[in-house]
Design a protein around this motif. Structure first.
Motif, PDB file in Angstrom:
ATOM      1  N   VAL A  77     -10.874  67.159 -27.323  1.00  0.00           N
ATOM      2  CA  VAL A  77     -11.817  66.030 -27.332  1.00  0.00           C
ATOM      3  C   VAL A  77     -13.212  66.468 -26.871  1.00  0.00           C
ATOM      4  O   VAL A  77     -14.225  66.033 -27.432  1.00  0.00           O
ATOM      5  N   ASP A  83     -11.737  63.375 -32.236  1.00  0.00           N
ATOM      6  CA  ASP A  83     -12.029  61.994 -31.855  1.00  0.00           C
ATOM      7  C   ASP A  83     -10.925  61.013 -32.259  1.00  0.00           C
ATOM      8  O   ASP A  83     -11.050  59.816 -32.064  1.00  0.00           O
ATOM      9  N   ILE A 143     -10.463  62.134 -21.132  1.00  0.00           N
ATOM     10  CA  ILE A 143     -10.254  61.727 -22.525  1.00  0.00           C
ATOM     11  C   ILE A 143     -10.693  60.277 -22.681  1.00  0.00           C
ATOM     12  O   ILE A 143     -11.684  59.987 -23.336  1.00  0.00           O
ATOM     13  N   ARG A 146     -13.124  58.427 -25.210  1.00  0.00           N
ATOM     14  CA  ARG A 146     -13.823  59.392 -26.073  1.00  0.00           C
ATOM     15  C   ARG A 146     -13.085  59.619 -27.393  1.00  0.00           C
ATOM     16  O   ARG A 146     -13.623  60.233 -28.296  1.00  0.00           O
ATOM     17  N   ALA A 147     -11.834  59.131 -27.477  1.00  0.00           N
ATOM     18  CA  ALA A 147     -11.081  59.302 -28.724  1.00  0.00           C
ATOM     19  C   ALA A 147     -10.240  58.059 -28.983  1.00  0.00           C
ATOM     20  O   ALA A 147      -9.827  57.361 -28.062  1.00  0.00           O
TER      21      ALA A 147
END
Ligand SMILES: [Zn+2]
Length: 165
Positions: A77, A83, A143, A146-147
């Motif tokens: 990531v 993503d 994380i 962010r994804a």
């Protein structure tokens, strides 16, 4: 030198003779990472229409979000363009078909030595464990948002993915 790997090395020379995967870097071109089981019935890239270079593929028994898997996803990531993360367990998985104790007995018998000390990580409730793993990845401080993170069950008899979480 004769080696137990001779047949595979021969195939590798054939592979290298028409090698076409050079010339790109190690980022995930499609932005996808998939965590899935080591089961040999699973073609992680093929099932979602991707090719080498497109995605990060992380495999372990059961397709779980383990500590080291989370480390890999953090790298993906933050440094390697990921993503979207798919957590993919599958039907008829050995890790979800027997209890931890039963699997350890099987391994002990096959190995001929005691395996009861091993932390195998058998899956008791598969759909629940998918939901838990999605939460585990989403709540990781490196994380988080962010994804996009999805949890899926792959049917090894039909090839279809079902989104569970
Ligand atoms: Zn499996």
């Amino acid at each position: 030198m004769d080696s137990a790997f001779d047949d595979l090395l021969q195939h590798n020379r054939d592979f290298a003779a028409t090698f076409a995967l050079q010339g790109f870097d190690g980022v995930a071109k499609s932005g996808v990472a998939m965590v899935t089981c080591m089961d040999s019935r699973i073609d992680p890239l093929g099932m979602i229409g991707l090719e080498p270079g497109d995605a990060k593929i992380l495999r372990n028994p059961g397709g779980r979000a383990t500590e080291r898997t989370l480390v890999a996803l953090v790298l993906g990531v933050n440094l390697l363009n990921v993503d979207r993360i798919l957590l993919v367990q599958h039907t008829r998985c050995a890790m979800a078909s027997k209890s931890e104790r039963e699997l350890l007995v099987d391994i002990s018998q096959a190995a001929g030595v005691d395996a009861s000390w091993l932390d195998l990580g058998a899956i008791e409730h598969q759909r629940l464990s998918i939901i838990q793993d999605v939460h585990r990845v989403r709540s990781h401080p490196l994380i988080g948002e962010r994804a996009q993170i999805g949890g899926f069950l792959y049917d090894v008899d039909t090839g279809l993915l079902e989104q569970v979480a």
